[in-house]
Design an enzyme around this catalytic site. Structure first.
Site, PDB file in Angstrom:
ATOM      1  N   ASP A 175       0.837  -1.191   0.000  1.00 41.60           N
ATOM      2  CA  ASP A 175       0.000   0.000   0.000  1.00 41.60           C
ATOM      3  C   ASP A 175       0.880   1.252   0.000  1.00 41.60           C
ATOM      4  O   ASP A 175       1.875   1.330   0.724  1.00 41.60           O
ATOM      5  CB  ASP A 175      -0.893  -0.024   1.246  1.00 41.60           C
ATOM      6  N   GLU A 228       1.630  -0.393  -5.059  1.00 45.51           N
ATOM      7  CA  GLU A 228       0.717   0.707  -5.361  1.00 45.51           C
ATOM      8  C   GLU A 228       1.629   1.927  -5.500  1.00 45.51           C
ATOM      9  O   GLU A 228       2.067   2.494  -4.498  1.00 45.51           O
ATOM     10  CB  GLU A 228      -0.294   0.914  -4.242  1.00 45.51           C
TER      11      GLU A 228
END
Length: 659
Positions: A333, A369
């Site tokens: 993330d 990401e």
């Protein structure tokens, strides 16, 4: 009774156990350069606390003790200029945690402030010593090649919570997720890997607790080594999680974890302290020149992963999940934070090298990401070659092409062919673009074709949260069509289905690695909420009762055909040898065709035998086909084939092959 055995060792971090002279010894080790003293706090079965002073070797505090057993709870008390020994501090290497803090009011939060001098041992989360024993039998990873990988993003609870085919007591749990009914469904669908939203121990933010909401997604981590217990149907979450992974592997499906190393649940500097802030704030968090936290995550803080201790913590954690839980991959993330070493982004950052060189991670899938909200935070295409990356340009360009009049056909083709403009460098291969239309963050596919605006009112932020630009189109009515009469209702529903089909087929037949959001294959909705991070309810749980069989069959068939197309499973960039781009009259696309803003239809020939007819216009389109004998395969609900012509009666995507 807990007793000091000896000074112990500064490695490994956290706790470790061994038998010496027929005595069970537990070694504890904690990094803190800032501390002038550290006490190990052990709690017995009567909740009585024993405090033992730890020994310092350089910047690691350590101690070996006897009397510790499975179920023993422990924490630390830190002494120092910026510490408060009245507060229990959680081990960053905690493998299990007992208790989640009440942060719902100013009073409850104050117990966790370093400025507060009350002892909070009765309220603070504590680490738990656990058994890691487990019979893996002959478990092995499916080790699916990247070129054959199809990722399926899901939430452990939301996937099965409303599935009546799963026993009620197991719904929403690790056991429920790995139930034979679910495994059979995923096998039939054809996906090769599940990507689980965070399953590390996490807590709910104060503002959510005050509203009676929860952090459903789980992107607020407190203990990265610990399995989240609320998804367990048993009192042994780690063993249950391992059993789930073993079941997925037996079904030939890989398990990828979404991990959050960019920030911690401690949020801003004035917020409650639980772990790293109380241990060594200066080492663990990035600060600006004024001494304030740098908040390039939007979550109150940003972890400093350029330090030796920060890098070691990440690599140790990844190794633990691979070795203990047989995890097959990780999705990072806000992964730009991993490469911030000045704190600007550096694609050659030491943490990337450490991950690459870690033996246990050699065959592990790594997905980034590739952005955060900070300085030069958008880094799509700039990660090391051994990372795949979420490609939001794929999402946006395909949505504009299919749903907006202004979508450019050239941009569609660039993304469909693998985004070589972004990823064809540094010896990278097409699998490194992880293509997606939707993800947990944003509209579902059904909502993408049903809403022009986000509808996040239930989040309690007056609809201010969530992306404003979704490139969506409601096809004439916002949300539900129940208020419409026939034939308008059917017309809107059909157009929405055509749009979903076109987007799904574009995703699954594009060069690169496709990622499908759970539920998109059968038309799941979140009622227009595009930021449902705090909705642990029917908004986010998959609505199996509203299963769209036609859409599911299309998705399943498209995945099956993808596996037959060489250009899509050989991990190679497309060239004139294996792809032809044709206009609607069957001639090679010209510069004028590519630049024509009104062009919304084309033909693509793959491997000289597969013909894709693509029409993103609302009205029908006639195609003059290459001079072969073509046979329809999928997406044929609105196609008429005659001689060397094919007509799509509406928006759609049709695949044919050369007989």
């Amino acid at each position: 009774m807990f007793k000091i055995y000896n000074n112990g060792n500064p490695i490994p971090m956290g706790y470790s156990q061994a038998v010496e002279n027929n005595v069970q010894i537990t070694n504890f080790a904690l990094f803190s350069a800032a501390a002038i003293g550290v006490e190990l706090c052990l709690f017995d079965e009567q909740n009585q606390e024993t405090r033992l002073p730890m020994v310092r070797t350089e910047n690691v505090w350590h101690l070996a003790v006897t009397g510790v057993k499975t179920g023993t709870e422990y924490a630390f008390r830190i002494h120092g200029e910026f510490a408060n020994p009245q507060k229990l501090i959680l081990d960053p290497y905690a493998k299990a945690v007992n208790g989640k803090p009440d942060l719902s009011s100013e009073e409850s939060r104050s117990w966790f402030l370093l400025s507060d001098n009350r002892d909070n041992a009765h309220l603070a989360p504590r680490a738990v010593v656990i058994s890691e024993e487990f019979d893996w039998e002959n478990d092995t990873s499916p080790n699916t090649p990247w070129a054959e990988t199809i990722v399926y993003e899901l939430h452990v609870k939301g996937f099965s919570q409303l599935n009546e085919k799963i026993p009620a007591a197991l719904r929403g749990t690790y056991t429920g997720l790995a139930h034979p009914v679910n495994l059979a469904y995923l096998k039939e669908l054809g996906v090769t890997a599940v990507e689980l939203l965070p399953v590390n121990f996490h807590i709910n933010e104060p503002h959510l607790q005050a509203r009676g909401l929860q952090n459903y997604w789980g992107y607020n981590p407190l203990a990265m080594f610990a399995v989240e217990p609320k998804y367990a149907a048993t009192n042994n979450p780690l063993a249950e999680f391992k059993t789930m992974v073993k079941a997925f592997h037996k079904a030939g499906i890989e398990v990828i974890l979404d991990v959050v190393f960019n920030h911690s649940a401690e949020s801003e500097q004035t917020y409650p302290t639980f772990s790293q802030r109380g241990i060594d704030d200066q080492t663990y968090y990035w600060r600006n020149d004024q001494g304030r936290y740098i908040n390039w995550t939007g979550c109150g803080n940003m972890l400093n992963l350029s330090s030796d201790v920060g890098r070691k913590w990440v690599v140790d954690c990844l190794r633990y999940w691979v070795e203990q839980c047989h995890i097959d991959g990780f999705r990072f993330d806000l992964a730009t934070v991993l490469g911030r070493d000045t704190p600007d982004f550096n694609s050659s950052a030491q943490l990337f090298t450490d991950i690459k060189n870690e033996p246990s991670l050699q065959n592990i899938k790594l997905i980034a990401e590739p952005w955060d909200i900070g300085h030069y935070g958008y880094q799509v295409g700039n990660f090391p070659s051994y990372f795949a990356e979420w490609n939001d340009r794929f999402r946006d360009d395909l949505c504009r092409f299919w749903l907006w009049k202004s979508g450019e056909i050239g941009a569609f083709a660039e993304r469909f062919a693998g985004s070589s403009d972004l990823f064809k460098k540094n010896d990278r291969l097409p699998h490194t673009t992880l293509n997606f239309i939707t993800a947990h963050d944003g509209f579902t596919l059904k909502d993408l074709v049903s809403y022009n605006q986000k509808h996040n009112e239930t989040n309690g932020e007056e609809n201010r949260d969530g992306r404003n630009e979704n490139y969506s189109y409601n096809h004439g009515v916002e949300g539900s069509t129940e208020s419409l009469s026939e034939p308008q209702k059917s017309a809107v529903e059909n157009n929405r289905t055509f749009a979903q089909s076109g987007l799904l087929m574009s995703l699954l037949l594009a060069n690169g690695t496709p990622m499908l959001l759970a539920g998109d294959e059968f038309g799941n909705t979140q009622y227009g909420n595009n930021n449902a991070y705090c909705q642990d309810n029917e908004i986010t749980w998959l609505k199996w009762a509203n299963f769209n069989e036609e859409l599911f069959e299309l998705t399943k068939q498209t995945i099956a055909l993808r596996k037959q197309i060489g250009s899509l499973n050989k991990d190679q960039w497309w060239s004139d040898e294996n792809v032809q781009w044709l206009n609607i009259v069957g001639e090679p696309m010209t510069v004028e065709d590519w630049q024509n803003q009104q062009t919304k239809a084309l033909q693509v020939v793959l491997d000289n035998r597969w013909l894709l007819l693509i029409n993103a216009k609302a009205e029908g389109q006639m195609f003059h086909l290459p001079n072969r004998k073509w046979k329809p395969q999928i997406g044929t609900h609105n196609v008429t084939l005659e001689a060397q012509q094919a007509e799509l009666s509406s928006m759609g995507f049709c695949m044919l092959n050369d007989e």
